[in-house]
Design a protein around this motif. Structure first.
Motif, short mmCIF file in Angstrom:
data_model
loop_
_atom_site.label_atom_id
_atom_site.label_comp_id
_atom_site.label_asym_id
_atom_site.label_seq_id
_atom_site.Cartn_x
_atom_site.Cartn_y
_atom_site.Cartn_z
N UNK A 139 0.67 -1.13 -0.03
CA UNK A 139 -0.07 0.08 0.00
C UNK A 139 0.90 1.31 0.10
N UNK A 140 1.89 1.19 0.87
CA UNK A 140 2.64 2.52 0.81
C UNK A 140 3.47 2.80 -0.50
N UNK A 141 4.07 1.70 -0.91
CA UNK A 141 4.81 1.68 -2.01
C UNK A 141 3.82 2.34 -3.43
N UNK A 142 2.66 1.52 -3.49
CA UNK A 142 1.75 1.85 -4.54
C UNK A 142 1.53 3.33 -4.27
N UNK A 143 1.14 3.85 -3.37
CA UNK A 143 0.58 5.37 -3.18
C UNK A 143 1.87 6.11 -3.52
N UNK A 144 3.01 5.90 -3.25
CA UNK A 144 4.36 6.78 -3.39
C UNK A 144 4.54 6.81 -4.86
N UNK A 145 4.46 5.54 -5.60
CA UNK A 145 4.52 5.56 -7.07
C UNK A 145 3.59 6.29 -7.74
N UNK A 146 2.24 6.09 -7.39
CA UNK A 146 1.22 6.73 -7.99
C UNK A 146 1.25 8.44 -7.83
N UNK A 147 1.64 8.93 -6.73
CA UNK A 147 1.82 10.20 -6.63
C UNK A 147 2.84 10.73 -7.47
N UNK A 148 4.06 9.93 -7.39
CA UNK A 148 5.43 10.70 -8.01
C UNK A 148 5.00 10.45 -9.75
N UNK A 149 4.25 9.54 -10.24
CA UNK A 149 3.99 9.47 -11.48
C UNK A 149 3.04 10.59 -11.86
N UNK A 150 1.97 10.70 -11.14
CA UNK A 150 1.13 11.82 -11.30
C UNK A 150 1.83 13.41 -11.17
N UNK A 151 2.73 13.42 -10.15
CA UNK A 151 3.29 14.73 -9.99
C UNK A 151 4.34 15.03 -11.34
N UNK A 152 4.79 14.09 -11.73
CA UNK A 152 5.77 14.13 -13.17
C UNK A 152 5.00 14.62 -14.32
N UNK A 153 3.68 14.07 -14.24
CA UNK A 153 2.82 14.36 -15.47
C UNK A 153 2.02 15.69 -15.52
N UNK A 154 1.19 15.84 -14.16
CA UNK A 154 0.37 16.87 -14.23
C UNK A 154 0.91 17.53 -12.65
N UNK A 155 1.83 18.30 -12.68
CA UNK A 155 2.39 19.06 -11.31
C UNK A 155 1.60 19.65 -10.26
N UNK A 156 0.54 20.23 -10.91
CA UNK A 156 -0.19 21.38 -10.16
C UNK A 156 -1.32 20.58 -9.55
N UNK A 157 -2.50 20.25 -9.94
CA UNK A 157 -3.64 20.17 -9.80
C UNK A 157 -4.08 18.78 -9.14
N UNK A 158 -3.81 17.67 -9.89
CA UNK A 158 -4.37 16.40 -9.88
C UNK A 158 -3.54 15.58 -8.33
N UNK A 159 -2.33 15.90 -8.18
CA UNK A 159 -1.86 15.32 -7.30
C UNK A 159 -2.18 15.60 -5.81
N UNK A 160 -2.84 16.82 -5.71
CA UNK A 160 -3.23 17.51 -4.21
C UNK A 160 -4.33 16.59 -3.80
N UNK A 161 -5.40 16.34 -4.42
CA UNK A 161 -6.14 15.11 -3.59
C UNK A 161 -5.85 13.78 -3.31
N UNK A 162 -5.03 13.39 -4.26
CA UNK A 162 -4.13 12.13 -4.13
C UNK A 162 -3.37 12.11 -2.86
N UNK A 163 -2.75 13.26 -2.65
CA UNK A 163 -1.88 13.54 -1.57
C UNK A 163 -2.62 13.09 -0.15
N UNK A 164 -3.79 13.93 -0.25
CA UNK A 164 -4.71 13.84 1.27
C UNK A 164 -5.24 12.23 1.28
N UNK A 165 -5.63 11.70 0.13
CA UNK A 165 -5.91 10.35 0.15
C UNK A 165 -4.88 9.53 0.77
N UNK A 166 -3.88 9.86 0.09
CA UNK A 166 -2.45 8.95 0.69
C UNK A 166 -2.42 9.16 2.22
N UNK A 167 -2.44 10.33 2.77
CA UNK A 167 -2.39 10.70 4.34
C UNK A 167 -3.45 9.73 5.03
N UNK A 168 -4.70 9.54 4.11
CA UNK A 168 -5.76 8.83 5.04
C UNK A 168 -5.72 7.37 4.92
#
Length: 249
Positions: A195-224
Motif C-alpha cells: 500500500x505504501x509503495x503503491x501510493x508513493x509510485x502513483x503520486x510520483x507519476x502524477x506529479x511528473x505528468x500533472x504537477x499542479x492540480x491532480x496530485x493534491x487530492x491524491x496526497x490527502x487520500x494517501x495521508x488517509x
C-alpha cells in the motif's frame, strides 16, 4: 525445452528481485556487513520526530489537559482502546507500550513519505522515502517482531500448553495451523509494504505528468490510507497477541 526452462528461471529471478528490492538503493559496509543506508537514515529521522513530539507534548503536564497535552492524551487513549478491544481488559495494559510504539512508528513513517519531499535530498545512489516502503528491512522486521510478541504472550500466559493449539480441533490440522503462523507475518508485511509503495509510485507519476492540480487530492487520500494502514497493523498485532493468550475455543 532448455530455452523454456531458462525463460522460466529468469522470470522467477526477476520476480524475486522485484520482491526483495524495488528501485535503486545505496549501502554502507560496516564490519563486513552490507547495511541499507536509506532505511537507516529514514528510520532514525522518524524516531527523532517521534521523540521530539513526545518530549514537547509531555512537558509541563497539568491536571486539566489542554492544547498539546490534550492531543497526546487523545492519542494515548486511542491506543489503549485498540489494545483493550483486541487483547481484553485483564492483560491489555501490558501491551499498550508495544502497540503504541508500532502504531506511532508506522503512522509517522507513512506520513513522512506522503508529506516530506525526500527526492530533493541527493544521495550517491538511490533516493530517500518512507521507511515502510521497504519490505525486507522495515515491514518484514515489524511483522517478525509481532510474531515473536504473540509467541511470547502465549507461552507466558499458557506455558507449554500453548502448543496444543496446533492440534485443535483435530491433529489433522497440524500442518495448516503451523502454516498459519508463517502466513501472519507475511500478510502483515506485504499489506503495509504494497500500500505504501503503491501510493508513493502513483503520486510520483502524477506529479511528473500533472504537477499542479491532480496530485493534491491524491496526497490527502494517501495521508488517509497511510493512517488506516498503521491502524490495521496495530489492530492485527493486538488481535494475534490476544488470540495467543486466550487460545482456540
Amino acid at each position: 525445452m532448455n530455452i523454456f526452462m531458462f525463460s522460466n528461471l529468469s522470470f522467477i529471478e526477476i520476480k524475486f528481485s522485484l520482491l526483495y528490492e524495488v528501485g535503486q538503493h545505496f549501502y554502507w559496509s560496516i564490519l563486513g556487513f552490507q547495511m541499507h543506508g536509506q532505511v537507516l537514515i529514514n528510520t532514525w529521522i522518524v524516531i527523532f520526530i517521534i521523540v521530539v513530539l513526545g518530549i514537547y507534548t509531555t512537558r509541563n503536564l497539568s491536571m486539566v489537559p489542554e492544547g498539546k497535552q490534550s492531543f497526546i492524551e487523545f492519542v494515548t487513549e486511542f491506543i489503549r482502546d485498540i489494545s483493550k478491544t483486541q487483547i481484553g481488559e485483564k492483560e491489555y495494559l501490558k501491551w499498550v507500550p508495544y502497540l503504541g510504539t508500532i502504531f506511532l512508528f508506522i503512522f509517522v513513517s507513512n506520513w513522512s513519505g506522503a508529506l516530506i519531499p525526500w527526492k530533493i535530498i541527493e544521495l550517491p545512489n538511490g533516493e530517500l522515502g518512507a521507511p515502510t516502503n521497504d519490505m525486507c528491512n522495515t515491514t518484514a522486521g515489524l511483522a517478525i517482531l509481532t510474531s515473536l510478541s504473540y509467541f511470547y504472550a502465549g507461552l507466558r500466559k499458557r506455558g507449554v500448553s500453548y502448543f496444543t493449539k496446533y492440534v485443535q480441533p483435530t491433529p489433522l490440522l497440524l500442518p495448516i495451523n503451523i502454516l498459519e503462523d508463517f502466513t501472519k507475518p507475511l500478510s502483515l508485511s506485504f499489506r503495509l509494504f504494497g500500500n505504501i509503495l503503491a501510493d508513493e509510485l502513483v503520486v510520483a507519476v502524477l506529479v511528473s505528468l500533472v504537477p499542479l492540480v491532480i496530485p493534491i487530492p491524491l496526497i490527502f487520500l494517501g495521508l488517509f490510507t497511510s493512517g488506516i494502514q498503521a491502524l490495521i497493523f496495530a489492530t492485527l498485532s493486538g488481535s494475534y497477541i490476544g488470540e495467543a493468550m486466550e487460545g482456540h475455543h
